[in-house]
Design a protein around this motif. Structure first.
Motif, PDB file in Angstrom:
ATOM      1  N   UNK A  11       0.821  -1.205   0.000  1.00 22.10           N
ATOM      2  CA  UNK A  11       0.000   0.000   0.000  1.00 22.10           C
ATOM      3  C   UNK A  11       0.861   1.262   0.000  1.00 22.10           C
ATOM      4  N   UNK A  12       0.343   2.303  -0.639  1.00 21.62           N
ATOM      5  CA  UNK A  12       0.984   3.612  -0.575  1.00 21.62           C
ATOM      6  C   UNK A  12       0.667   4.242   0.772  1.00 21.62           C
ATOM      7  N   UNK A  13       1.690   4.738   1.435  1.00 21.86           N
ATOM      8  CA  UNK A  13       1.480   5.340   2.753  1.00 21.86           C
ATOM      9  C   UNK A  13       1.544   6.861   2.653  1.00 21.86           C
ATOM     10  N   UNK A  14       0.840   7.545   3.581  1.00 17.64           N
ATOM     11  CA  UNK A  14       0.010   6.998   4.660  1.00 17.64           C
ATOM     12  C   UNK A  14      -1.368   6.596   4.132  1.00 17.64           C
ATOM     13  N   UNK A  15      -1.985   5.636   4.811  1.00 21.17           N
ATOM     14  CA  UNK A  15      -3.345   5.231   4.457  1.00 21.17           C
ATOM     15  C   UNK A  15      -4.023   4.646   5.693  1.00 21.17           C
ATOM     16  N   UNK A  16      -5.321   4.469   5.582  1.00 24.98           N
ATOM     17  CA  UNK A  16      -6.148   4.065   6.714  1.00 24.98           C
ATOM     18  C   UNK A  16      -6.384   2.563   6.681  1.00 24.98           C
ATOM     19  N   UNK A  17      -6.121   1.904   7.802  1.00 25.01           N
ATOM     20  CA  UNK A  17      -6.273   0.459   7.915  1.00 25.01           C
ATOM     21  C   UNK A  17      -7.366   0.144   8.931  1.00 25.01           C
ATOM     22  N   UNK A  18      -8.228  -0.798   8.578  1.00 20.27           N
ATOM     23  CA  UNK A  18      -9.318  -1.215   9.451  1.00 20.27           C
ATOM     24  C   UNK A  18      -9.238  -2.713   9.689  1.00 20.27           C
ATOM     25  N   UNK A  19      -9.221  -3.102  10.953  1.00 27.85           N
ATOM     26  CA  UNK A  19      -9.200  -4.498  11.362  1.00 27.85           C
ATOM     27  C   UNK A  19     -10.649  -4.967  11.507  1.00 27.85           C
ATOM     28  N   UNK A  20     -11.120  -5.751  10.542  1.00 24.75           N
ATOM     29  CA  UNK A  20     -12.522  -6.154  10.535  1.00 24.75           C
ATOM     30  C   UNK A  20     -12.879  -7.014  11.744  1.00 24.75           C
ATOM     31  N   UNK A  21     -11.972  -7.864  12.188  1.00 24.08           N
ATOM     32  CA  UNK A  21     -12.267  -8.722  13.333  1.00 24.08           C
ATOM     33  C   UNK A  21     -12.512  -7.898  14.588  1.00 24.08           C
ATOM     34  N   UNK A  22     -11.696  -6.888  14.810  1.00 26.03           N
ATOM     35  CA  UNK A  22     -11.894  -6.031  15.979  1.00 26.03           C
ATOM     36  C   UNK A  22     -13.185  -5.231  15.847  1.00 26.03           C
ATOM     37  N   UNK A  23     -13.428  -4.709  14.657  1.00 28.92           N
ATOM     38  CA  UNK A  23     -14.665  -3.970  14.449  1.00 28.92           C
ATOM     39  C   UNK A  23     -15.879  -4.850  14.744  1.00 28.92           C
ATOM     40  N   UNK A  24     -15.869  -6.054  14.245  1.00 25.55           N
ATOM     41  CA  UNK A  24     -17.003  -6.963  14.454  1.00 25.55           C
ATOM     42  C   UNK A  24     -17.193  -7.261  15.930  1.00 25.55           C
ATOM     43  N   UNK A  25     -16.095  -7.469  16.635  1.00 26.76           N
ATOM     44  CA  UNK A  25     -16.184  -7.724  18.068  1.00 26.76           C
ATOM     45  C   UNK A  25     -16.775  -6.534  18.802  1.00 26.76           C
ATOM     46  N   UNK A  26     -16.364  -5.327  18.423  1.00 29.74           N
ATOM     47  CA  UNK A  26     -16.901  -4.124  19.050  1.00 29.74           C
ATOM     48  C   UNK A  26     -18.392  -3.963  18.772  1.00 29.74           C
ATOM     49  N   UNK A  27     -18.791  -4.234  17.540  1.00 33.71           N
ATOM     50  CA  UNK A  27     -20.210  -4.132  17.162  1.00 33.71           C
ATOM     51  C   UNK A  27     -21.047  -5.108  17.980  1.00 33.71           C
ATOM     52  N   UNK A  28     -20.593  -6.322  18.091  1.00 34.89           N
ATOM     53  CA  UNK A  28     -21.349  -7.339  18.829  1.00 34.89           C
ATOM     54  C   UNK A  28     -21.432  -7.017  20.320  1.00 34.89           C
ATOM     55  N   UNK A  29     -20.390  -6.419  20.839  1.00 32.13           N
ATOM     56  CA  UNK A  29     -20.370  -6.087  22.271  1.00 32.13           C
ATOM     57  C   UNK A  29     -21.494  -5.133  22.632  1.00 32.13           C
ATOM     58  N   UNK A  30     -21.655  -4.054  21.848  1.00 33.45           N
ATOM     59  CA  UNK A  30     -22.696  -3.091  22.191  1.00 33.45           C
ATOM     60  C   UNK A  30     -24.084  -3.601  21.819  1.00 33.45           C
ATOM     61  N   UNK A  31     -24.176  -4.388  20.756  1.00 31.13           N
ATOM     62  CA  UNK A  31     -25.478  -4.972  20.409  1.00 31.13           C
ATOM     63  C   UNK A  31     -25.995  -5.846  21.544  1.00 31.13           C
ATOM     64  N   UNK A  32     -25.097  -6.620  22.143  1.00 31.10           N
ATOM     65  CA  UNK A  32     -25.495  -7.471  23.269  1.00 31.10           C
ATOM     66  C   UNK A  32     -25.896  -6.625  24.472  1.00 31.10           C
ATOM     67  N   UNK A  33     -25.199  -5.512  24.683  1.00 31.24           N
ATOM     68  CA  UNK A  33     -25.520  -4.618  25.793  1.00 31.24           C
ATOM     69  C   UNK A  33     -26.911  -4.021  25.620  1.00 31.24           C
TER      70      UNK A  33
END
Length: 382
Positions: A11-33
């Motif tokens: 990738x050409x830097x700088x650029x934005x990286x998103x960790x889908x596994x962490x995002x999914x875990x965060x989404x599920x955490x608040x949905x359960x709450x």
């Protein structure tokens, strides 16, 4: 974050990286709450500004959702999101766009906190011959706009909406002052303030013979700390899907929950000063210094290796437009890691909303571990 992904090297830097596994875990955490609290979750899409993220965070991909600009409402509505709250006080000049969105089938709801706004909404609804539903903003902590629950103007605004061809949909609050306290116990206090203020306002409206079907509360800290939302119908939060150093600094998450980072490359050194120069400056990170007032000042961001493992005490101490200066935080006893020119690093951001806004796409590390990076577009504008 995951082990180093070979795709990041290309990738050409700088650029934005998103960790889908962490995002999914965060989404599920608040949905359960939210489910445990018995309320509807209405995620705020202002941080993500991405249809791909919206499809993963919204129930069925269609809502309910919260936005902070009409541009967001337009893009998400075009992508099939139909239940949208525009959670910024309405400017009368924007009402034609609101009416156009609603005419296209988007169940857009707006926000007001004054008689002047109520009058403008009423006149626009009457002229168009179609209702415009609105929530009344309640001030639960003195953070920004809104009316106190006991303000007599609350009833006047409610009547103006209800009797005019517009529509009184309910009340809403946002405890932004929760960002200034540390720990779940302190955040729970603010969650209680949100609940008490909106429930009291809803009661006042109902006792005046006015409808109040929606009682909406939320911020990322209070959403995670709330213990009892009796009388509340929906919960809102936004940055929780990515998290950031500000949220970690007040105890809402851990740094291992932060799903967003900026990929950068080492371009030089000032060895006598203990500096490592990288090609991500404030144009890539933003000028946000949201941790400066916290117990631990993280500079412009925390440095990680390509796999997302944090280098102890290595932060972006300074940022110019296209140069970032990494150095050990003051007082550190750690040794500066060996980072030759060309080394790829990832920088965790102070404020995910501000950093993401500097970029037009996410480079996504897939949660299935396939190793093939995905690219999700994001947008801006108002």
């Amino acid at each position: 974050m995951h082990d180093p992904n070979p795709g990041l090297d290309r990738l050409t830097t700088p650029c934005l990286v998103l960790d889908e596994a962490r995002m999914t875990r965060n989404i599920r955490r608040l949905a359960a709450k939210a489910e445990a609290l018995g309320v509807t979750l209405r995620p705020h899409l202002k941080t993500a500004k991405s249809v791909d993220v919206a499809r993963r965070v919204l129930t069925g991909g269609s809502g309910p959702a919260t936005v902070s600009t009409l541009a967001e409402a337009e893009v998400f509505a075009a992508a099939g999101v139909q239940d949208i709250l525009y959670a910024v006080g309405i400017a009368p000049q924007k009402l034609p766009r609101v009416l156009e969105l609603r005419a296209r089938g988007c169940a857009l709801v707006i926000l007001i906190d004054s008689l002047a706004q109520a009058q403008a909404v009423a006149e626009a609804a009457q002229a168009a011959g179609q209702p415009i539903p609105a929530l009344i903003e309640i001030d639960s902590d003195g953070h920004r706009g809104g009316l106190r629950a006991g303000d007599p103007e609350l009833i006047e605004i409610g009547r103006r909406l209800h009797d005019s061809g517009a529509e009184l949909r309910g009340v809403m609050t946002h405890a932004g002052e929760s960002y200034g306290v540390d720990g779940s116990a302190a955040h729970a206090v603010f969650a209680g303030k949100e609940r008490d203020a909106t429930v009291a306002a809803a009661r006042a409206l109902r006792e005046a013979g006015l409808p109040c079907p929606v009682v909406s509360v939320g911020s990322t800290p209070t959403a995670h700390a709330a213990e009892d939302l009796s009388g509340v119908t929906e919960l809102r939060a936004g940055v929780y899907m990515f998290f950031d150093l500000v949220m970690a600094g007040i105890g809402v998450c851990d740094t291992n929950d932060i799903a967003l980072s900026v990929l950068t490359t080492v371009i030089g050194h000032q060895h006598d000063r203990g500096w490592v120069l990288v090609d991500a400056g404030w144009m890539a990170m933003s000028r946000d210094r949201g941790t400066a007032a916290q117990t631990v000042d993280q500079g412009y961001g925390v440095a990680c290796d390509l796999g997302g493992r944090i280098y102890p005490d290595l932060i972006m101490r300074q940022a110019n437009q296209e140069h970032g200066i990494l150095a050990l935080r003051p007082g550190s006893t750690e040794r500066l890691p060996n980072l030759p020119v060309g080394t790829r690093l990832r920088i965790l951001p102070n404020h995910a909303c501000a950093t993401a806004a500097q970029h037009d796409r996410y480079h996504v590390i897939p949660e299935d571990g396939s190793g093939a990076l995905m690219e999700w577009n994001r947008f801006g504008g108002w």
